[in-house]
Write a protein that holds these residues in place. Structure first.
Motif, PDB file in Angstrom:
ATOM      1  N   ILE A 259       0.873  -1.177   0.000  1.00 20.61           N
ATOM      2  CA  ILE A 259       0.000   0.000   0.000  1.00 20.61           C
ATOM      3  C   ILE A 259       0.907   1.223   0.000  1.00 20.61           C
ATOM      4  O   ILE A 259       1.840   1.320   0.796  1.00 20.61           O
ATOM      5  CB  ILE A 259      -0.921   0.028   1.234  1.00 20.61           C
ATOM      6  N   GLN A 260       0.639   2.147  -0.900  1.00 13.99           N
ATOM      7  CA  GLN A 260       1.452   3.363  -1.018  1.00 13.99           C
ATOM      8  C   GLN A 260       0.582   4.573  -0.710  1.00 13.99           C
ATOM      9  O   GLN A 260      -0.564   4.654  -1.153  1.00 13.99           O
ATOM     10  CB  GLN A 260       2.036   3.466  -2.427  1.00 13.99           C
ATOM     11  N   ILE A 261       1.139   5.530   0.054  1.00 15.94           N
ATOM     12  CA  ILE A 261       0.357   6.628   0.608  1.00 15.94           C
ATOM     13  C   ILE A 261       0.969   7.971   0.215  1.00 15.94           C
ATOM     14  O   ILE A 261       2.183   8.168   0.343  1.00 15.94           O
ATOM     15  CB  ILE A 261       0.302   6.527   2.144  1.00 15.94           C
ATOM     16  N   HIS A 262       0.135   8.885  -0.234  1.00 16.06           N
ATOM     17  CA  HIS A 262       0.525  10.290  -0.403  1.00 16.06           C
ATOM     18  C   HIS A 262      -0.116  11.095   0.710  1.00 16.06           C
ATOM     19  O   HIS A 262      -1.310  10.957   0.966  1.00 16.06           O
ATOM     20  CB  HIS A 262       0.043  10.828  -1.748  1.00 16.06           C
ATOM     21  N   SER A 263       0.663  11.932   1.364  1.00 16.52           N
ATOM     22  CA  SER A 263       0.140  12.836   2.393  1.00 16.52           C
ATOM     23  C   SER A 263       0.559  14.253   2.039  1.00 16.52           C
ATOM     24  O   SER A 263       1.753  14.558   2.014  1.00 16.52           O
ATOM     25  CB  SER A 263       0.682  12.473   3.779  1.00 16.52           C
ATOM     26  N   GLY A 264      -0.404  15.104   1.771  1.00 18.56           N
ATOM     27  CA  GLY A 264      -0.098  16.483   1.425  1.00 18.56           C
ATOM     28  C   GLY A 264      -1.126  17.042   0.465  1.00 18.56           C
ATOM     29  O   GLY A 264      -2.109  16.382   0.108  1.00 18.56           O
ATOM     30  N   PRO A 265      -0.904  18.259  -0.013  1.00 18.65           N
ATOM     31  CA  PRO A 265      -1.852  18.859  -0.955  1.00 18.65           C
ATOM     32  C   PRO A 265      -1.765  18.206  -2.326  1.00 18.65           C
ATOM     33  O   PRO A 265      -0.811  17.492  -2.637  1.00 18.65           O
ATOM     34  CB  PRO A 265      -1.399  20.331  -1.007  1.00 18.65           C
ATOM     35  N   VAL A 266      -2.779  18.451  -3.124  1.00 20.85           N
ATOM     36  CA  VAL A 266      -2.762  18.110  -4.549  1.00 20.85           C
ATOM     37  C   VAL A 266      -3.043  19.406  -5.303  1.00 20.85           C
ATOM     38  O   VAL A 266      -3.845  20.224  -4.861  1.00 20.85           O
ATOM     39  CB  VAL A 266      -3.798  17.022  -4.904  1.00 20.85           C
ATOM     40  N   LYS A 267      -2.368  19.591  -6.431  1.00 20.69           N
ATOM     41  CA  LYS A 267      -2.475  20.883  -7.113  1.00 20.69           C
ATOM     42  C   LYS A 267      -2.948  20.753  -8.555  1.00 20.69           C
ATOM     43  O   LYS A 267      -3.926  21.370  -8.950  1.00 20.69           O
ATOM     44  CB  LYS A 267      -1.119  21.601  -7.073  1.00 20.69           C
ATOM     45  N   SER A 268      -2.233  19.955  -9.347  1.00 23.68           N
ATOM     46  CA  SER A 268      -2.495  19.902 -10.783  1.00 23.68           C
ATOM     47  C   SER A 268      -3.377  18.701 -11.109  1.00 23.68           C
ATOM     48  O   SER A 268      -2.902  17.572 -11.214  1.00 23.68           O
ATOM     49  CB  SER A 268      -1.161  19.814 -11.542  1.00 23.68           C
ATOM     50  N   ILE A 269      -4.678  18.936 -11.251  1.00 24.00           N
ATOM     51  CA  ILE A 269      -5.655  17.883 -11.521  1.00 24.00           C
ATOM     52  C   ILE A 269      -6.009  17.940 -13.007  1.00 24.00           C
ATOM     53  O   ILE A 269      -6.542  18.938 -13.481  1.00 24.00           O
ATOM     54  CB  ILE A 269      -6.932  18.056 -10.669  1.00 24.00           C
ATOM     55  N   LYS A 270      -5.696  16.854 -13.740  1.00 28.63           N
ATOM     56  CA  LYS A 270      -5.861  16.861 -15.190  1.00 28.63           C
ATOM     57  C   LYS A 270      -6.709  15.671 -15.637  1.00 28.63           C
ATOM     58  O   LYS A 270      -6.203  14.549 -15.729  1.00 28.63           O
ATOM     59  CB  LYS A 270      -4.498  16.782 -15.889  1.00 28.63           C
ATOM     60  N   PRO A 271      -8.001  15.882 -15.930  1.00 26.43           N
ATOM     61  CA  PRO A 271      -8.794  14.793 -16.509  1.00 26.43           C
ATOM     62  C   PRO A 271      -8.341  14.523 -17.943  1.00 26.43           C
ATOM     63  O   PRO A 271      -7.980  15.446 -18.677  1.00 26.43           O
ATOM     64  CB  PRO A 271     -10.226  15.340 -16.482  1.00 26.43           C
ATOM     65  N   MET A 272      -8.351  13.253 -18.342  1.00 24.48           N
ATOM     66  CA  MET A 272      -8.056  12.881 -19.724  1.00 24.48           C
ATOM     67  C   MET A 272      -8.806  11.605 -20.061  1.00 24.48           C
ATOM     68  O   MET A 272      -8.452  10.534 -19.563  1.00 24.48           O
ATOM     69  CB  MET A 272      -6.552  12.696 -19.933  1.00 24.48           C
ATOM     70  N   GLY A 273      -9.843  11.719 -20.869  1.00 25.23           N
ATOM     71  CA  GLY A 273     -10.679  10.563 -21.162  1.00 25.23           C
ATOM     72  C   GLY A 273     -11.256  10.008 -19.870  1.00 25.23           C
ATOM     73  O   GLY A 273     -11.804  10.758 -19.048  1.00 25.23           O
ATOM     74  N   PRO A 274     -11.139   8.682 -19.647  1.00 24.01           N
ATOM     75  CA  PRO A 274     -11.676   8.101 -18.412  1.00 24.01           C
ATOM     76  C   PRO A 274     -10.781   8.324 -17.194  1.00 24.01           C
ATOM     77  O   PRO A 274     -11.136   7.903 -16.098  1.00 24.01           O
ATOM     78  CB  PRO A 274     -11.761   6.613 -18.751  1.00 24.01           C
ATOM     79  N   TRP A 275      -9.621   8.948 -17.374  1.00 24.30           N
ATOM     80  CA  TRP A 275      -8.645   9.073 -16.288  1.00 24.30           C
ATOM     81  C   TRP A 275      -8.765  10.409 -15.570  1.00 24.30           C
ATOM     82  O   TRP A 275      -8.966  11.449 -16.191  1.00 24.30           O
ATOM     83  CB  TRP A 275      -7.227   8.965 -16.842  1.00 24.30           C
ATOM     84  N   ILE A 276      -8.597  10.372 -14.242  1.00 21.56           N
ATOM     85  CA  ILE A 276      -8.234  11.565 -13.471  1.00 21.56           C
ATOM     86  C   ILE A 276      -6.746  11.440 -13.187  1.00 21.56           C
ATOM     87  O   ILE A 276      -6.283  10.410 -12.674  1.00 21.56           O
ATOM     88  CB  ILE A 276      -8.993  11.659 -12.137  1.00 21.56           C
ATOM     89  N   ASN A 277      -5.983  12.478 -13.516  1.00 22.46           N
ATOM     90  CA  ASN A 277      -4.545  12.472 -13.282  1.00 22.46           C
ATOM     91  C   ASN A 277      -4.173  13.589 -12.316  1.00 22.46           C
ATOM     92  O   ASN A 277      -4.641  14.726 -12.459  1.00 22.46           O
ATOM     93  CB  ASN A 277      -3.794  12.689 -14.596  1.00 22.46           C
ATOM     94  N   VAL A 278      -3.355  13.265 -11.334  1.00 26.01           N
ATOM     95  CA  VAL A 278      -2.702  14.274 -10.502  1.00 26.01           C
ATOM     96  C   VAL A 278      -1.254  14.325 -10.965  1.00 26.01           C
ATOM     97  O   VAL A 278      -0.561  13.309 -10.971  1.00 26.01           O
ATOM     98  CB  VAL A 278      -2.768  13.920  -9.001  1.00 26.01           C
ATOM     99  N   LEU A 279      -0.801  15.518 -11.383  1.00 28.11           N
ATOM    100  CA  LEU A 279       0.531  15.651 -11.969  1.00 28.11           C
ATOM    101  C   LEU A 279       1.321  16.706 -11.200  1.00 28.11           C
ATOM    102  O   LEU A 279       1.657  17.778 -11.727  1.00 28.11           O
ATOM    103  CB  LEU A 279       0.420  16.018 -13.462  1.00 28.11           C
ATOM    104  N   ASP A 280       1.619  16.411  -9.946  1.00 29.66           N
ATOM    105  CA  ASP A 280       2.367  17.330  -9.094  1.00 29.66           C
ATOM    106  C   ASP A 280       3.854  16.996  -9.114  1.00 29.66           C
ATOM    107  O   ASP A 280       4.285  15.990  -9.685  1.00 29.66           O
ATOM    108  CB  ASP A 280       1.810  17.292  -7.666  1.00 29.66           C
ATOM    109  N   GLU A 281       4.647  17.825  -8.458  1.00 30.90           N
ATOM    110  CA  GLU A 281       6.097  17.698  -8.561  1.00 30.90           C
ATOM    111  C   GLU A 281       6.620  16.352  -8.065  1.00 30.90           C
ATOM    112  O   GLU A 281       7.453  15.721  -8.707  1.00 30.90           O
ATOM    113  CB  GLU A 281       6.771  18.837  -7.774  1.00 30.90           C
ATOM    114  N   THR A 282       6.142  15.895  -6.917  1.00 30.47           N
ATOM    115  CA  THR A 282       6.633  14.623  -6.369  1.00 30.47           C
ATOM    116  C   THR A 282       5.552  13.561  -6.267  1.00 30.47           C
ATOM    117  O   THR A 282       5.792  12.489  -5.717  1.00 30.47           O
ATOM    118  CB  THR A 282       7.265  14.829  -4.976  1.00 30.47           C
TER     119      THR A 282
END
Length: 353
Positions: A259-282
Protein backbone atom coordinates in the motif's frame (compact mmCIF):
# COMPACT_ATOMS: atom_id res chain seq x y z
CA UNK A 1 -6.26 -24.55 -15.09
CA UNK A 2 -5.53 -22.48 -18.20
CA UNK A 3 -4.48 -24.92 -20.91
CA UNK A 4 -3.58 -22.31 -23.53
CA UNK A 5 -0.09 -22.67 -24.94
CA UNK A 6 1.97 -19.73 -23.75
CA UNK A 7 4.55 -18.04 -25.98
CA UNK A 8 8.18 -19.03 -25.50
CA UNK A 9 10.71 -16.53 -24.09
CA UNK A 10 11.99 -16.00 -27.65
CA UNK A 11 8.46 -15.24 -28.88
CA UNK A 12 7.89 -12.87 -25.96
CA UNK A 13 11.11 -10.98 -26.71
CA UNK A 14 10.14 -10.77 -30.38
CA UNK A 15 6.73 -9.36 -29.45
CA UNK A 16 8.44 -6.77 -27.25
CA UNK A 17 10.71 -5.77 -30.15
CA UNK A 18 7.75 -5.54 -32.51
CA UNK A 19 5.72 -3.42 -30.03
CA UNK A 20 8.28 -1.08 -28.45
CA UNK A 21 5.76 1.55 -27.32
CA UNK A 22 3.18 -0.81 -25.80
CA UNK A 23 3.16 -0.79 -21.99
CA UNK A 24 4.40 -4.01 -20.41
CA UNK A 25 1.13 -4.67 -18.62
CA UNK A 26 -0.86 -4.23 -21.85
CA UNK A 27 1.52 -6.32 -23.95
CA UNK A 28 1.43 -9.14 -21.39
CA UNK A 29 -2.38 -9.12 -21.52
CA UNK A 30 -2.29 -9.27 -25.33
CA UNK A 31 0.06 -12.28 -25.16
CA UNK A 32 -2.05 -14.06 -22.55
CA UNK A 33 0.74 -14.04 -19.94
CA UNK A 34 1.48 -12.24 -16.70
CA UNK A 35 3.69 -9.17 -16.55
CA UNK A 36 6.25 -11.16 -14.53
CA UNK A 37 6.53 -13.68 -17.38
CA UNK A 38 7.06 -10.86 -19.85
CA UNK A 39 9.91 -9.42 -17.76
CA UNK A 40 11.45 -12.82 -16.99
CA UNK A 41 11.69 -13.63 -20.70
CA UNK A 42 14.36 -10.91 -20.94
CA UNK A 43 16.68 -12.39 -18.28
CA UNK A 44 20.20 -12.08 -19.70
CA UNK A 45 19.02 -9.32 -22.05
CA UNK A 46 18.83 -6.24 -19.84
CA UNK A 47 17.10 -8.10 -16.98
CA UNK A 48 18.62 -9.74 -13.89
CA UNK A 49 16.44 -11.89 -11.64
CA UNK A 50 16.74 -10.80 -8.00
CA UNK A 51 15.47 -12.46 -4.86
CA UNK A 52 12.48 -10.67 -3.30
CA UNK A 53 14.13 -10.33 0.13
CA UNK A 54 12.06 -7.34 1.15
CA UNK A 55 13.94 -6.37 4.31
CA UNK A 56 17.33 -6.41 2.55
CA UNK A 57 15.83 -4.48 -0.35
CA UNK A 58 14.41 -1.73 1.84
CA UNK A 59 17.56 -1.22 3.89
CA UNK A 60 19.66 -1.24 0.70
CA UNK A 61 17.41 1.34 -0.98
CA UNK A 62 18.13 3.86 1.77
CA UNK A 63 21.58 4.43 0.24
CA UNK A 64 20.22 4.84 -3.30
CA UNK A 65 18.68 8.24 -2.52
CA UNK A 66 16.01 9.82 -4.68
CA UNK A 67 13.92 7.37 -6.72
CA UNK A 68 10.35 7.03 -7.94
CA UNK A 69 8.23 4.46 -6.07
CA UNK A 70 5.26 3.00 -7.97
CA UNK A 71 2.40 0.92 -6.59
CA UNK A 72 -0.68 0.08 -8.62
CA UNK A 73 -3.76 -2.05 -8.96
CA UNK A 74 -6.01 -2.65 -11.95
CA UNK A 75 -7.58 0.81 -11.73
CA UNK A 76 -5.08 3.21 -10.11
CA UNK A 77 -1.36 3.98 -10.41
CA UNK A 78 0.33 5.82 -7.50
CA UNK A 79 3.81 7.32 -8.07
CA UNK A 80 5.92 9.13 -5.47
CA UNK A 81 9.36 10.71 -5.87
CA UNK A 82 11.56 10.67 -2.78
CA UNK A 83 13.90 8.52 -0.72
CA UNK A 84 13.35 5.27 1.17
CA UNK A 85 13.79 6.74 4.67
CA UNK A 86 12.74 5.48 8.11
CA UNK A 87 12.56 1.83 7.09
CA UNK A 88 10.92 -0.58 9.52
CA UNK A 89 11.65 -4.21 8.63
CA UNK A 90 9.52 -7.24 9.46
CA UNK A 91 8.65 -10.66 8.08
CA UNK A 92 4.88 -10.15 8.14
CA UNK A 93 4.73 -6.37 7.77
CA UNK A 94 7.38 -3.88 6.75
CA UNK A 95 7.12 -0.11 6.41
CA UNK A 96 8.80 2.90 4.86
CA UNK A 97 7.87 6.07 6.76
CA UNK A 98 9.76 8.76 4.86
CA UNK A 99 8.48 12.23 4.17
CA UNK A 100 7.58 11.40 0.56
CA UNK A 101 7.71 7.61 0.24
CA UNK A 102 5.26 6.05 2.69
CA UNK A 103 4.61 2.31 2.29
CA UNK A 104 2.95 -0.58 4.09
CA UNK A 105 4.41 -3.84 2.75
CA UNK A 106 3.40 -7.50 3.14
CA UNK A 107 6.61 -9.40 2.30
CA UNK A 108 5.10 -12.89 2.05
CA UNK A 109 3.20 -11.77 -1.07
CA UNK A 110 6.39 -10.76 -2.92
CA UNK A 111 7.31 -13.83 -5.02
CA UNK A 112 9.40 -12.64 -7.98
CA UNK A 113 11.87 -9.80 -8.51
CA UNK A 114 13.87 -8.34 -11.38
CA UNK A 115 16.39 -5.56 -11.99
CA UNK A 116 15.53 -4.09 -15.39
CA UNK A 117 17.60 -1.92 -17.72
CA UNK A 118 15.97 -0.36 -20.79
CA UNK A 119 17.79 1.81 -23.31
CA UNK A 120 16.02 5.07 -24.11
CA UNK A 121 18.07 6.83 -26.78
CA UNK A 122 21.42 7.56 -25.14
CA UNK A 123 20.03 6.96 -21.66
CA UNK A 124 19.50 3.76 -19.69
CA UNK A 125 16.39 3.57 -17.51
CA UNK A 126 16.84 1.32 -14.49
CA UNK A 127 14.19 -0.15 -12.22
CA UNK A 128 13.53 -2.87 -9.66
CA UNK A 129 10.24 -4.68 -10.27
CA UNK A 130 8.48 -7.10 -7.91
CA UNK A 131 5.52 -9.40 -8.51
CA UNK A 132 3.23 -11.74 -6.57
CA UNK A 133 2.87 -15.48 -7.19
CA UNK A 134 0.33 -14.81 -9.96
CA UNK A 135 2.78 -12.53 -11.77
CA UNK A 136 0.92 -9.31 -10.88
CA UNK A 137 3.08 -6.28 -10.07
CA UNK A 138 3.16 -5.38 -6.37
CA UNK A 139 5.81 -2.62 -6.37
CA UNK A 140 8.40 -0.98 -8.63
CA UNK A 141 11.32 1.35 -7.93
CA UNK A 142 12.55 3.54 -10.78
CA UNK A 143 15.91 5.29 -10.60
CA UNK A 144 16.10 9.06 -11.15
CA UNK A 145 18.96 11.24 -12.42
CA UNK A 146 19.98 11.97 -8.83
CA UNK A 147 19.97 8.33 -7.69
CA UNK A 148 23.21 6.81 -6.37
CA UNK A 149 24.03 4.36 -9.15
CA UNK A 150 26.87 2.68 -7.23
CA UNK A 151 24.57 1.95 -4.27
CA UNK A 152 21.93 0.62 -6.67
CA UNK A 153 24.37 -1.71 -8.43
CA UNK A 154 25.67 -2.94 -5.09
CA UNK A 155 22.11 -3.66 -3.98
CA UNK A 156 21.29 -5.56 -7.20
CA UNK A 157 24.47 -7.65 -6.83
CA UNK A 158 23.55 -8.54 -3.24
CA UNK A 159 20.05 -9.67 -4.28
CA UNK A 160 20.99 -11.42 -7.54
CA UNK A 161 19.44 -14.89 -7.82
CA UNK A 162 21.42 -17.94 -8.92
CA UNK A 163 18.46 -18.74 -11.21
CA UNK A 164 18.64 -16.57 -14.33
CA UNK A 165 16.40 -18.72 -16.53
CA UNK A 166 14.06 -16.66 -18.77
CA UNK A 167 11.01 -18.44 -17.33
CA UNK A 168 9.06 -17.93 -14.13
CA UNK A 169 6.63 -20.29 -12.38
CA UNK A 170 3.25 -18.62 -12.03
CA UNK A 171 0.54 -19.89 -9.69
CA UNK A 172 -3.11 -19.90 -10.61
CA UNK A 173 -3.86 -17.39 -7.84
CA UNK A 174 -7.17 -15.77 -8.67
CA UNK A 175 -7.65 -12.05 -8.39
CA UNK A 176 -9.00 -10.97 -5.04
CA UNK A 177 -12.68 -10.22 -4.85
CA UNK A 178 -12.98 -8.62 -1.47
CA UNK A 179 -16.52 -7.41 -1.84
CA UNK A 180 -18.41 -10.60 -2.55
CA UNK A 181 -16.18 -13.46 -1.46
CA UNK A 182 -17.17 -13.82 2.19
CA UNK A 183 -20.14 -15.67 3.61
CA UNK A 184 -21.08 -14.14 6.93
CA UNK A 185 -23.63 -14.61 9.67
CA UNK A 186 -22.88 -11.20 11.20
CA UNK A 187 -25.95 -9.32 12.37
CA UNK A 188 -26.47 -5.58 12.21
CA UNK A 189 -26.61 -4.99 15.96
CA UNK A 190 -23.28 -6.74 16.53
CA UNK A 191 -21.64 -4.82 13.68
CA UNK A 192 -22.91 -1.47 14.93
CA UNK A 193 -21.89 -2.23 18.50
CA UNK A 194 -18.35 -3.18 17.54
CA UNK A 195 -18.10 -0.26 15.10
CA UNK A 196 -19.21 2.22 17.78
CA UNK A 197 -16.46 0.99 20.14
CA UNK A 198 -13.55 1.49 17.72
CA UNK A 199 -10.81 3.72 19.14
CA UNK A 200 -8.35 3.55 16.22
CA UNK A 201 -8.86 3.20 12.46
CA UNK A 202 -6.37 0.31 12.44
CA UNK A 203 -8.83 -1.79 14.50
CA UNK A 204 -11.25 -1.80 11.57
CA UNK A 205 -9.61 -4.71 9.74
CA UNK A 206 -9.65 -6.85 12.90
CA UNK A 207 -13.35 -6.13 13.36
CA UNK A 208 -14.07 -7.24 9.78
CA UNK A 209 -12.05 -10.42 10.25
CA UNK A 210 -13.87 -11.29 13.47
CA UNK A 211 -17.27 -10.78 11.84
CA UNK A 212 -16.21 -12.46 8.55
CA UNK A 213 -17.30 -9.39 6.63
CA UNK A 214 -15.65 -7.78 3.63
CA UNK A 215 -15.14 -4.04 3.82
CA UNK A 216 -17.87 -3.33 1.29
CA UNK A 217 -20.33 -5.67 3.01
CA UNK A 218 -19.73 -3.79 6.25
CA UNK A 219 -20.26 -0.31 4.81
CA UNK A 220 -23.43 -1.47 3.08
CA UNK A 221 -24.81 -2.95 6.31
CA UNK A 222 -23.86 -0.52 9.03
CA UNK A 223 -26.25 2.37 8.44
CA UNK A 224 -25.98 5.91 7.12
CA UNK A 225 -24.75 7.44 10.37
CA UNK A 226 -21.49 5.54 9.75
CA UNK A 227 -21.39 5.04 5.94
CA UNK A 228 -23.26 6.68 3.08
CA UNK A 229 -23.14 6.21 -0.67
CA UNK A 230 -21.87 9.04 -2.87
CA UNK A 231 -22.30 9.83 -6.52
CA UNK A 232 -19.48 8.34 -8.60
CA UNK A 233 -18.40 11.84 -9.62
CA UNK A 234 -17.65 12.64 -5.97
CA UNK A 235 -13.97 11.71 -6.41
CA UNK A 236 -13.48 14.27 -9.15
CA UNK A 237 -15.31 16.88 -7.07
CA UNK A 238 -13.16 16.06 -4.03
CA UNK A 239 -9.92 16.50 -5.99
CA UNK A 240 -11.05 19.82 -7.43
CA UNK A 241 -12.17 21.21 -4.06
CA UNK A 242 -9.05 19.97 -2.27
CA UNK A 243 -6.85 21.59 -4.93
CA UNK A 244 -8.77 24.87 -4.83
CA UNK A 245 -8.57 24.99 -1.03
CA UNK A 246 -4.93 23.80 -0.87
CA UNK A 247 -6.18 21.11 1.51
CA UNK A 248 -3.70 18.36 2.48
CA UNK A 249 -5.16 14.91 1.97
CA UNK A 250 -4.03 11.31 2.32
CA UNK A 251 -4.37 9.08 -0.75
CA UNK A 252 -3.92 5.27 -0.44
CA UNK A 253 -3.49 2.90 -3.41
CA UNK A 254 -2.70 -0.75 -2.80
CA UNK A 255 -2.65 -4.35 -3.92
CA UNK A 256 -2.01 -7.66 -2.13
CA UNK A 257 1.65 -6.88 -1.43
CA UNK A 258 1.94 -3.14 -0.92
CA UNK A 259 0.00 0.00 0.00
CA UNK A 260 1.45 3.36 -1.02
CA UNK A 261 0.36 6.63 0.61
CA UNK A 262 0.52 10.29 -0.40
CA UNK A 263 0.14 12.84 2.39
CA UNK A 264 -0.10 16.48 1.43
CA UNK A 265 -1.85 18.86 -0.96
CA UNK A 266 -2.76 18.11 -4.55
CA UNK A 267 -2.48 20.88 -7.11
CA UNK A 268 -2.49 19.90 -10.78
CA UNK A 269 -5.65 17.88 -11.52
CA UNK A 270 -5.86 16.86 -15.19
CA UNK A 271 -8.79 14.79 -16.51
CA UNK A 272 -8.06 12.88 -19.72
CA UNK A 273 -10.68 10.56 -21.16
CA UNK A 274 -11.68 8.10 -18.41
CA UNK A 275 -8.64 9.07 -16.29
CA UNK A 276 -8.23 11.57 -13.47
CA UNK A 277 -4.54 12.47 -13.28
CA UNK A 278 -2.70 14.27 -10.50
CA UNK A 279 0.53 15.65 -11.97
CA UNK A 280 2.37 17.33 -9.09
CA UNK A 281 6.10 17.70 -8.56
CA UNK A 282 6.63 14.62 -6.37
CA UNK A 283 3.23 12.90 -6.71
CA UNK A 284 1.56 11.46 -9.79
CA UNK A 285 -1.74 9.57 -9.66
CA UNK A 286 -3.65 7.99 -12.55
CA UNK A 287 -7.19 6.83 -11.69
CA UNK A 288 -9.62 5.06 -14.05
CA UNK A 289 -12.99 6.66 -13.35
CA UNK A 290 -14.77 4.20 -15.65
CA UNK A 291 -13.78 1.42 -13.21
CA UNK A 292 -15.55 3.17 -10.31
CA UNK A 293 -18.66 1.26 -9.26
CA UNK A 294 -19.35 2.72 -5.80
CA UNK A 295 -17.96 5.56 -3.68
CA UNK A 296 -18.63 5.51 0.05
CA UNK A 297 -18.03 8.12 2.73
CA UNK A 298 -17.19 6.18 5.88
CA UNK A 299 -17.08 7.49 9.44
CA UNK A 300 -15.01 5.60 12.03
CA UNK A 301 -14.76 6.47 15.75
CA UNK A 302 -11.30 7.01 17.27
CA UNK A 303 -10.07 8.19 20.64
CA UNK A 304 -9.50 11.59 18.98
CA UNK A 305 -13.02 11.84 17.55
CA UNK A 306 -14.39 10.26 14.40
CA UNK A 307 -12.49 10.36 11.10
CA UNK A 308 -14.04 10.32 7.65
CA UNK A 309 -12.71 8.46 4.60
CA UNK A 310 -13.76 8.18 0.98
CA UNK A 311 -13.58 4.57 -0.23
CA UNK A 312 -13.79 3.78 -3.94
CA UNK A 313 -14.77 0.27 -5.14
CA UNK A 314 -14.82 -1.49 -8.48
CA UNK A 315 -17.64 -3.74 -9.73
CA UNK A 316 -16.14 -6.76 -7.93
CA UNK A 317 -16.12 -5.00 -4.57
CA UNK A 318 -12.35 -4.47 -4.51
CA UNK A 319 -11.12 -1.17 -3.14
CA UNK A 320 -9.44 0.92 -5.83
CA UNK A 321 -8.38 3.91 -3.73
CA UNK A 322 -9.03 5.48 -0.34
CA UNK A 323 -8.79 9.08 0.91
CA UNK A 324 -8.59 10.82 4.30
CA UNK A 325 -7.84 14.35 5.38
CA UNK A 326 -4.18 14.56 6.39
CA UNK A 327 -3.75 14.02 10.13
CA UNK A 328 -1.25 12.58 12.58
CA UNK A 329 -1.86 10.11 15.40
CA UNK A 330 -3.36 11.96 18.36
CA UNK A 331 -4.87 14.72 16.22
CA UNK A 332 -8.52 15.31 15.46
CA UNK A 333 -9.86 15.36 11.91
CA UNK A 334 -9.44 18.53 9.87
CA UNK A 335 -12.64 20.59 9.82
CA UNK A 336 -12.26 21.47 6.14
CA UNK A 337 -11.89 17.81 5.13
CA UNK A 338 -14.89 16.77 7.23
CA UNK A 339 -17.01 19.52 5.70
CA UNK A 340 -15.92 18.51 2.19
CA UNK A 341 -16.62 14.79 2.75
CA UNK A 342 -20.01 15.41 4.35
CA UNK A 343 -21.16 17.69 1.53
CA UNK A 344 -20.23 15.64 -1.51
CA UNK A 345 -23.29 14.56 -3.58
CA UNK A 346 -25.06 11.55 -2.05
CA UNK A 347 -27.30 8.92 -3.62
CA UNK A 348 -29.72 6.50 -1.92
CA UNK A 349 -27.90 3.54 -0.38
CA UNK A 350 -28.46 0.02 -1.73
CA UNK A 351 -29.73 -2.71 0.52
CA UNK A 352 -27.09 -4.69 2.40
CA UNK A 353 -25.31 -7.32 0.33
Amino acid sequence: MDQRIKPTPHEIRRARTDNPKTRERDLAAQLGISEAELVAAHCGDGVVRVEPRVNDLLTGLEAVGEVMALTRNESAVHEKIGAYDKVVTGNHNAMVLGENIDLRIFPKIWAHGFAVEKRDGDDIRRSLQFFDAAGEAVHKVHLRPGSNLYAYQKLVASLESPNQEPLVAISGLAAENEGEAMTTTANLDDLRDRWSRLTDVHQFFGMLKTLKLSRRQAVRMVGQDYAWLLDNHAVRAMFNRAAEGEMPIMCFVGNRGCIQIHSGPVKSIKPMGPWINVLDETFHLHLRTDHIHEVWAVRKPTKDGHVTSLEVYDAGGNMIIQFFGKRHEGEGERDDWRFLAENLPRIPSPTAA
